[in-house]
Scaffold this motif. Structure first.
Motif, mmCIF file in Angstrom:
data_model
loop_
_atom_site.group_PDB
_atom_site.id
_atom_site.type_symbol
_atom_site.label_atom_id
_atom_site.label_comp_id
_atom_site.label_asym_id
_atom_site.label_seq_id
_atom_site.Cartn_x
_atom_site.Cartn_y
_atom_site.Cartn_z
ATOM 1 N N PRO A 1 -7.972 -6.316 0.518
ATOM 2 C CA PRO A 1 -8.453 -7.672 0.789
ATOM 3 C C PRO A 1 -8.562 -8.529 -0.469
ATOM 4 C CG PRO A 1 -10.229 -6.083 1.022
ATOM 5 C CD PRO A 1 -8.967 -5.297 0.898
ATOM 6 N N ARG A 2 -8.863 -7.903 -1.590
ATOM 7 C CA ARG A 2 -8.941 -8.670 -2.835
ATOM 8 C C ARG A 2 -7.582 -9.261 -3.190
ATOM 9 N NH1 ARG A 2 -7.802 -6.430 -7.438
ATOM 10 N NH2 ARG A 2 -8.486 -4.333 -6.798
ATOM 11 N N LEU A 3 -6.538 -8.470 -3.074
ATOM 12 C CA LEU A 3 -5.197 -8.945 -3.405
ATOM 13 C C LEU A 3 -4.692 -9.957 -2.376
ATOM 14 C CD1 LEU A 3 -3.693 -5.549 -4.597
ATOM 15 C CD2 LEU A 3 -4.332 -7.491 -6.021
ATOM 16 N N ALA B 1 -0.178 0.465 -6.784
ATOM 17 C CA ALA B 1 -0.055 0.544 -8.237
ATOM 18 C C ALA B 1 -1.426 0.653 -8.900
ATOM 19 C CB ALA B 1 0.703 -0.675 -8.766
ATOM 20 N N GLU B 2 -2.397 -0.107 -8.400
ATOM 21 C CA GLU B 2 -3.746 -0.030 -8.955
ATOM 22 C C GLU B 2 -4.357 1.351 -8.730
ATOM 23 O OE1 GLU B 2 -6.377 -3.071 -7.690
ATOM 24 O OE2 GLU B 2 -5.144 -4.732 -8.457
ATOM 25 N N ALA C 1 0.639 -7.262 -1.657
ATOM 26 C CA ALA C 1 -0.728 -6.769 -1.711
ATOM 27 C C ALA C 1 -0.788 -5.256 -1.553
ATOM 28 C CB ALA C 1 -1.570 -7.452 -0.637
ATOM 29 N N MET C 2 -0.041 -4.698 -0.598
ATOM 30 C CA MET C 2 -0.081 -3.255 -0.405
ATOM 31 C C MET C 2 0.551 -2.512 -1.575
ATOM 32 S SD MET C 2 0.166 -2.129 3.541
ATOM 33 C CE MET C 2 -1.102 -2.612 4.722
ATOM 34 N N ALA D 1 -8.467 1.650 -1.305
ATOM 35 C CA ALA D 1 -7.577 0.726 -0.592
ATOM 36 C C ALA D 1 -8.370 -0.331 0.156
ATOM 37 C CB ALA D 1 -6.678 1.512 0.362
ATOM 38 N N ARG D 2 -9.508 0.051 0.726
ATOM 39 C CA ARG D 2 -10.340 -0.909 1.455
ATOM 40 C C ARG D 2 -10.842 -2.018 0.530
ATOM 41 N NH1 ARG D 2 -15.435 1.681 4.037
ATOM 42 N NH2 ARG D 2 -15.879 1.985 1.828
#
Length: 486
Positions: free
Chosen positions: A104-106, A133-134, A127-128, A99-100
């Motif tokens: 921020p990438r999204l 999903a990723e 983003a969250m 998640a870290r």
């Protein structure tokens, strides 16, 4: 890993140890950074500190917390992102780390597309949920029964946007009527909240404490009391899973079917001259400290590093007073200053209409508990403070921080930590069914002296196993020790 210095890194009162008793870095291992917000005429001075939890039954356990500092986020000098992730379950550390990286990438992609500035609430939501999903699709992360909380604070010029899933927390210190008032910037998402409870029930969940699952309490009763006994949990209609004490998270694939979702709640506030600072921290801090208590402690210190160390030490002490373990503790403190004010945070916020003094214009030395190395050296814990940053305004060096109990602490005095290193044929459970009162523990209404073995039914063991997997037990001062299965 062990402490690189071979000694405790939390600050010690003057006169104890050399050099005034400070650990590496001089502020309990806390890292210090500074970031300008030119569009709003503000300066952020921030500190971070991570302390790995103490788990006597699992001395090799790694910290499941992660945190993020990204100043000049997405190349914008007016954007600064701060976040804390508290993993849980067998793969909790992997989930928090994933998640870290993903969040921020999204968010940066949203900033590049202009959607973060146009609609930060929608950008955080996408983003969250995208990170969630990723995570589900990632081959290297098993989030079927593991996941992480996430609380992220984005300074965007003169505004602050906070997105939250789970029970980590963000809170601001606001100067009002001569004192600093805690203003929550996020809301813990747990079954204690009637709206969250109704939402997961509508998705088919049962909401019960372990005592109710065991048939020891009325399963229809909703009379749970925070910090007393086992909290309400989310259960599938047909099984003893997932048993989460929160209603939103990233990951936790099995829990999604009963309403544990990754959609954040987002709060936006304008930063005013009354906003002195804000705090972003895991529930290792807030389990036994209220938002107001944390804000009061921050207001006592000029330097946010000292506040981080004091809060971490107090949190650690309270965990050991209530249990024989501590949770991982991660805290970020940000002082908000006017760019033209060179004094400490809050020194320009004097309320002349009140009798209160200005905030944080001098340092108050508090009685910080001293944790020194013990013979149980295998329990010495250090957590590398990992800081991701895109500017030179963030910390340039980052340190290790650790705390271990004093040799005179009751845990050592009674031999319980030393015993934890010996191979034993017992199963250790968090005592979510135990309530302590006057040195006597109660299990389902039955009284016994503290720290004595308890008989365990098969149902209890199954429920407690689920709680261990969920990693979010809320327990009292004892461990439930039941015979190991043959």
């Amino acid at each position: 890993m062990g402490c690189a210095q071979g000694k405790c890194c939390l600050p010690r009162p003057p006169g104890r140890g050399s050099g005034g008793g400070r650990g590496p870095g001089g502020h309990g291992g806390a890292a210090l950074g500074r970031a300008d917000v030119p569009g709003a005429g503000l300066v952020l001075e921030y500190a971070t500190l991570a302390v790995a939890g103490l788990y006597p039954d699992s001395p090799a356990r790694e910290s499941q917390d992660a945190h993020l500092v990204a100043t000049r986020f997405a190349g914008d000098p007016n954007l600064h992102l701060f976040a804390v992730f508290d993993g849980h379950g067998a793969a909790g550390a992997a989930c928090a780390g994933f998640a870290r990286e993903a969040l921020p990438r999204l968010l940066a992609a949203a900033a590049g597309a202009g959607s973060l500035a146009a609609d930060p609430v929608a950008a955080f939501r996408e983003a969250m949920m995208g990170a969630n999903a990723e995570m589900h699709a990632a081959a290297g992360v098993d989030d079927s029964m593991s996941g992480t909380t996430a609380v992220a604070a984005l300074v965007a010029g003169g505004a602050l946007h906070v997105a939250n899933v789970g029970d980590s927390r963000a809170v601001a210190g606001v100067w009002r009527a001569g004192r600093v008032i805690a203003e929550d910037l996020s809301w813990d998402q747990t079954p204690f909240r009637a709206d969250e409870r109704a939402r997961v029930k509508a998705c088919g969940a049962r909401v019960m404490s372990v005592e109710q699952v065991e048939g020891m309490r009325d399963p229809e009763s909703e009379g749970w009391v925070p910090d007393e006994g086992d909290p309400p949990r989310v259960w599938a209609r047909d099984g003893l899973y997932p048993g989460t004490a929160f209603t939103r998270s990233l990951g936790d694939l099995a829990a999604e079917a009963v309403g544990v979702i990754a959609e954040p709640e987002v709060k936006s506030v304008d930063i005013t001259p009354a906003h002195l600072f804000f705090v972003v921290a895991s529930d290792g801090v807030f389990e036994f400290l209220s938002s107001q208590e944390v804000v009061d402690m921050v207001a006592m210190y000029q330097d946010p590093r000292d506040a981080c160390s004091a809060i971490a030490a107090e949190s650690y002490k309270l965990w050991l007073e209530h249990e024989n373990r501590t949770d991982d503790i991660t805290i970020i403190i940000l002082h908000i200053r006017d760019s033209e004010n060179s004094g400490p945070a809050g020194s320009d916020k004097v309320d002349f209409g009140s009798t209160g003094a200005s905030i944080a214009v001098h340092t108050i030395q508090s009685e910080i508990p001293v944790f020194v190395p013990s013979e149980a050296s295998h329990l010495n814990r250090c957590a590398a403070t990992e800081i991701q940053s895109s500017s030179s305004g963030s910390p340039t060096e980052r340190s290790l921080s650790c705390v271990v109990p004093s040799p005179t602490h009751p845990l050592l005095a009674h031999g319980r930590i030393a015993d934890a290193s010996k191979p034993v044929q017992t199963k250790y459970y968090p005592s979510s069914l135990l309530l302590k009162s006057g040195g006597v523990c109660k299990l389902n209404g039955e009284k016994r002296p503290c720290h004595t073995p308890w008989p365990s039914s098969g149902a209890t063991e199954r429920a407690m196993d689920v709680m261990l997997v969920s990693g979010k037990s809320r327990c009292c001062s004892c461990f439930l020790r039941a015979p190991a299965a043959n």
